[in-house]
Design a protein around this motif. Structure first.
Motif, mmCIF file in Angstrom:
data_model
loop_
_atom_site.group_PDB
_atom_site.id
_atom_site.type_symbol
_atom_site.label_atom_id
_atom_site.label_comp_id
_atom_site.label_asym_id
_atom_site.label_seq_id
_atom_site.Cartn_x
_atom_site.Cartn_y
_atom_site.Cartn_z
ATOM 1 N N VAL A 11 -5.222 1.951 -11.546
ATOM 2 C CA VAL A 11 -4.180 0.934 -11.415
ATOM 3 C C VAL A 11 -2.917 1.355 -12.154
ATOM 4 C CG1 VAL A 11 -3.565 -1.464 -11.913
ATOM 5 C CG2 VAL A 11 -5.857 -0.912 -11.089
ATOM 6 N N ALA A 12 -3.075 2.046 -13.278
ATOM 7 C CA ALA A 12 -1.912 2.456 -14.068
ATOM 8 C C ALA A 12 -1.033 3.456 -13.336
ATOM 9 C CB ALA A 12 -2.371 3.051 -15.397
ATOM 10 N N SER A 13 -1.577 4.151 -12.352
ATOM 11 C CA SER A 13 -0.801 5.166 -11.645
ATOM 12 C C SER A 13 0.251 4.574 -10.722
ATOM 13 C CB SER A 13 -1.733 6.077 -10.843
ATOM 14 O OG SER A 13 -2.383 5.347 -9.805
ATOM 15 N N PHE A 14 0.168 3.282 -10.435
ATOM 16 C CA PHE A 14 1.182 2.684 -9.553
ATOM 17 C C PHE A 14 1.643 1.305 -10.023
ATOM 18 C CE2 PHE A 14 -2.998 1.636 -7.770
ATOM 19 C CZ PHE A 14 -2.931 0.250 -7.677
ATOM 20 N N SER A 15 1.159 0.851 -11.192
ATOM 21 C CA SER A 15 1.510 -0.489 -11.631
ATOM 22 C C SER A 15 1.447 -0.592 -13.147
ATOM 23 C CB SER A 15 0.554 -1.508 -11.006
ATOM 24 O OG SER A 15 0.718 -2.784 -11.582
ATOM 25 N N SER A 16 2.238 -1.497 -13.710
ATOM 26 C CA SER A 16 2.182 -1.777 -15.146
ATOM 27 C C SER A 16 1.097 -2.802 -15.479
ATOM 28 C CB SER A 16 3.536 -2.304 -15.626
ATOM 29 O OG SER A 16 3.880 -3.481 -14.916
ATOM 30 N N LEU A 17 0.398 -3.300 -14.453
ATOM 31 C CA LEU A 17 -0.598 -4.354 -14.676
ATOM 32 C C LEU A 17 -1.747 -3.896 -15.556
ATOM 33 C CD1 LEU A 17 -0.792 -6.014 -11.144
ATOM 34 C CD2 LEU A 17 0.324 -6.889 -13.213
ATOM 35 N N TRP A 18 -2.090 -2.598 -15.512
ATOM 36 C CA TRP A 18 -3.166 -2.099 -16.378
ATOM 37 C C TRP A 18 -2.797 -2.309 -17.840
ATOM 38 C CZ3 TRP A 18 -3.219 1.532 -20.267
ATOM 39 C CH2 TRP A 18 -4.474 1.877 -20.763
ATOM 40 N N ARG A 19 -1.571 -1.934 -18.197
ATOM 41 C CA ARG A 19 -1.145 -2.073 -19.589
ATOM 42 C C ARG A 19 -1.015 -3.545 -19.982
ATOM 43 N NH1 ARG A 19 3.386 1.827 -21.452
ATOM 44 N NH2 ARG A 19 4.530 0.892 -19.718
ATOM 45 N N VAL A 20 -0.446 -4.346 -19.109
ATOM 46 C CA VAL A 20 -0.297 -5.772 -19.403
ATOM 47 C C VAL A 20 -1.666 -6.416 -19.624
ATOM 48 C CG1 VAL A 20 0.400 -7.989 -18.424
ATOM 49 C CG2 VAL A 20 1.911 -6.009 -18.210
ATOM 50 N N VAL A 72 0.837 -1.205 0.000
ATOM 51 C CA VAL A 72 0.000 0.000 0.000
ATOM 52 C C VAL A 72 0.865 1.246 0.000
ATOM 53 C CG1 VAL A 72 -1.637 1.354 1.355
ATOM 54 C CG2 VAL A 72 -1.998 -1.103 1.069
ATOM 55 N N ILE A 73 1.901 1.238 0.846
ATOM 56 C CA ILE A 73 2.807 2.386 0.908
ATOM 57 C C ILE A 73 3.495 2.598 -0.432
ATOM 58 C CG2 ILE A 73 4.959 3.246 1.945
ATOM 59 C CD1 ILE A 73 4.080 1.915 4.549
ATOM 60 N N CYS A 74 3.936 1.502 -1.044
ATOM 61 C CA CYS A 74 4.595 1.578 -2.360
ATOM 62 C C CYS A 74 3.645 2.145 -3.405
ATOM 63 C CB CYS A 74 5.097 0.197 -2.775
ATOM 64 S SG CYS A 74 5.904 0.146 -4.393
ATOM 65 N N ALA A 75 2.396 1.657 -3.409
ATOM 66 C CA ALA A 75 1.416 2.123 -4.379
ATOM 67 C C ALA A 75 1.116 3.608 -4.191
ATOM 68 C CB ALA A 75 0.131 1.304 -4.263
ATOM 69 N N LEU A 76 0.931 4.023 -2.929
ATOM 70 C CA LEU A 76 0.651 5.429 -2.655
ATOM 71 C C LEU A 76 1.830 6.315 -3.029
ATOM 72 C CD1 LEU A 76 -1.166 5.094 0.802
ATOM 73 C CD2 LEU A 76 -2.205 5.660 -1.410
ATOM 74 N N SER A 77 3.036 5.813 -2.757
ATOM 75 C CA SER A 77 4.236 6.568 -3.119
ATOM 76 C C SER A 77 4.346 6.751 -4.624
ATOM 77 C CB SER A 77 5.481 5.851 -2.585
ATOM 78 O OG SER A 77 6.655 6.494 -3.017
ATOM 79 N N ARG A 78 4.057 5.666 -5.371
ATOM 80 C CA ARG A 78 4.121 5.752 -6.832
ATOM 81 C C ARG A 78 3.032 6.667 -7.388
ATOM 82 N NH1 ARG A 78 5.292 -0.283 -9.280
ATOM 83 N NH2 ARG A 78 7.459 -0.479 -8.547
ATOM 84 N N LYS A 79 1.866 6.612 -6.790
ATOM 85 C CA LYS A 79 0.744 7.391 -7.307
ATOM 86 C C LYS A 79 0.887 8.878 -7.001
ATOM 87 C CE LYS A 79 -4.294 7.802 -7.236
ATOM 88 N NZ LYS A 79 -4.362 7.948 -8.717
ATOM 89 N N TYR A 80 1.297 9.191 -5.768
ATOM 90 C CA TYR A 80 1.294 10.591 -5.338
ATOM 91 C C TYR A 80 2.693 11.205 -5.196
ATOM 92 C CZ TYR A 80 -3.596 9.601 -4.293
ATOM 93 O OH TYR A 80 -4.919 9.236 -4.393
ATOM 94 N N GLY A 81 3.710 10.377 -5.030
ATOM 95 C CA GLY A 81 5.052 10.925 -4.817
ATOM 96 C C GLY A 81 5.796 11.147 -6.105
#
Length: 505
Positions: free
Chosen positions: A54-63, A34-43
């Motif tokens: 999902v794309a804001s913190f992961s490549s899974l949306w594109r995959v 969760v911390i990693c996802a929030l950091s990727r999305k907002y940091g």
């Protein structure tokens, strides 16, 4: 003697402790994620750019959408919803503003690491496509340019004609027997054999046999799928198919192509009278300037040439025939143009490239296929350089990945007109087409423009005018739409046809 209660405690307590530890471990992992996802999305500096959650913190949306097979539709929908900027990955923004073609694709800035996937057979063999550094890429282009030049391709036309003659023979047989034609196969057969002739002075024999020799085409399709998905995790590629160990063991789908290149180079060392195909041009450049071009560079260029050339030809050739069948008014017009040229004696038995170039409506149909169904359906990533970049008033700092999708640009109504989502060759016969030409990016633009574009145009002009002049084509089920999955390429399939030899030609 231990009491029953003590024995029970000895069993239960460790189990509880173990369960407690697992619970804490899972809880810690969940919190970390969760911390990693929030950091990727907002940091990040692009936190204000809209896009899928999902794309804001992961490549899974594109995959996910790559595996579904129509990522180009999703990107188009997102730009229609959000505008010129859409966040499609943790650190990547898809840009649809026309200025991005010049500022992102035409600029000499580094490509995204996704392109590393095109080093074949492994990461030791860096070709023009997989070279990320623009300076080194430009150097490679200069060193290999002799083989790809239009002058050299034109000298190879008699050998391309020989492949086309065999192609016509096979199609005459299919016409006589009433057999079903799968154009996705035959255009790939033709393209592979032409590449064999111009690169190695020898056809691979696909057209002659009418089969997918050694599953080369199927393997190429699998490789493209792999590149599109695993390109999101380049580190994994370096541990698997991109690892030199796998190439030595011959485990990649492209291994047969690499073996062919090795044999071709060895043959030249034994036969000084070999004709001046692409390989020989490159070997001559190496002999004159060994410091500029290594054998590894030549292998890499040859493998990339064979691996990338056939499927893009198939996608475009299919698009021309398919959309002409779906738009009979255009088919009638292009057929009349070709028939008139034939009646005037302006077309040879095997149509020459110079003759096809003088058919304006046919060339408009081909150009519209480039626009409406570009072979590459993947976002083309570049890394914002030092000092940042501003596009349409939006600033992006160094390190952000900006990407441009040909399908999105080619459907821009400001550039191509209100009917940009329709196949209309007439747009290319207007008085002023310079603006549209500048945004036609089917072969890429800038330093990363496809080196084989001259050969591709050559092949397509010849094979398509031949089919349109010599054969009537009809879909087995005209009501059925073709299928295609957009991984890196968008190669159609699933629209069987019947052909009949025209008697008046």
């Amino acid at each position: 003697m231990e009491s029953p209660s003590n024995k029970l405690n000895m069993i239960v307590i460790p189990a509880l402790v173990s369960s407690f530890d697992r619970y804490h471990a899972l809880s810690f992992l969940a919190v970390a994620l969760v911390i990693c996802a929030l950091s990727r999305k907002y940091g990040t500096s692009i936190k204000d750019v809209p896009g899928p959650f999902v794309a804001s913190f992961s490549s899974l949306w594109r995959v996910y959408h790559l595996m579904k097979g129509h990522s180009e539709d999703e990107i188009l929908k997102l730009h229609k919803k959000h505008g010129h900027f859409v966040r499609i990955a943790e650190n990547e923004v898809s840009v649809s503003h026309p200025d991005a073609v010049k500022q992102v694709l035409q600029a000499n800035i580094a490509k995204g690491t996704f392109y590393s996937m095109f080093s074949l057979p492994d990461y030791h063999y860096v070709n023009q496509m997989s070279e990320l550094d623009p300076t080194r890429h430009i150097q490679k282009t200069r060193n290999l340019s002799a083989g790809f030049s239009l002058t050299n391709i034109t000298k190879m036309e008699p050998y391309i004609d020989s492949v086309l003659e065999t192609f016509k023979t096979r199609f005459d047989e299919l016409s006589a027997t009433g057999s079903t034609v799968q154009f996705q196969d035959w255009f790939s057969f033709f393209a592979f054999d032409v590449l064999g002739e111009v690169t190695f002075s020898k056809s691979f024999g696909f057209v002659e046999s009418g089969t997918d020799i050694r599953n080369a085409i199927a393997n190429t399709g699998s490789l493209v799928y792999y590149i599109a998905v695993v390109g999101n995790y380049v580190w994994f590629h370096y541990l698997t198919l991109g690892n030199p160990l796998f190439s030595r063991l011959g485990l990649q789908p492209s291994s047969h192509i690499f073996d062919t290149c090795l044999i071709a180079v060895e043959n030249r060392k034994k036969n000084p009278e070999i004709r001046y195909d692409m390989m020989q041009r490159w070997l001559d450049t190496r002999a004159a300037h060994p410091d500029r071009l290594s054998e590894k560079d030549i292998f890499a260029a040859a493998v990339a040439n064979i691996g990338a050339g056939a499927e893009t030809i198939s996608a475009t050739a299919q698009a021309v025939i398919y959309y002409l069948l779906k738009n009979p008014q255009y088919l009638k017009r292009v057929r009349e143009e070709i028939d008139a040229a034939q009646a005037r004696g302006e077309l040879s038995s095997v149509i020459q490239n110079s003759e096809a170039a003088k058919l304006p409506f046919f060339q408009a149909c081909l150009k519209e296929a480039y626009r409406f169904h570009p072979g590459v359906a993947h976002n083309l990533p570049r890394i914002v350089p030092k000092g940042g970049m501003t596009i349409a008033g939006k600033y992006f700092p160094e390190g952000v990945i900006l990407s441009v999708n040909p399908w999105v640009i080619h459907r821009n109504k400001e550039i191509f007109g209100e009917d940009s989502e329709c196949y209309n060759p007439n747009r290319w016969l207007q008085a002023d087409i310079k603006k549209m030409d500048a945004f036609l990016i089917h072969w890429g633009v800038g330093y990363n423009q496809c080196p084989g574009r001259n050969l591709a145009q050559f092949e397509l002009s010849k094979v398509l005018t031949t089919i349109l002049r010599d054969y009537d084509v009809e879909m087995v089920d005209p009501s059925k739409e073709w299928q295609f999955g957009t991984r890196f390429l968008a190669v159609p399939y699933g629209w069987p046809c019947k052909i009949r030899r025209r008697q008046n030609v």
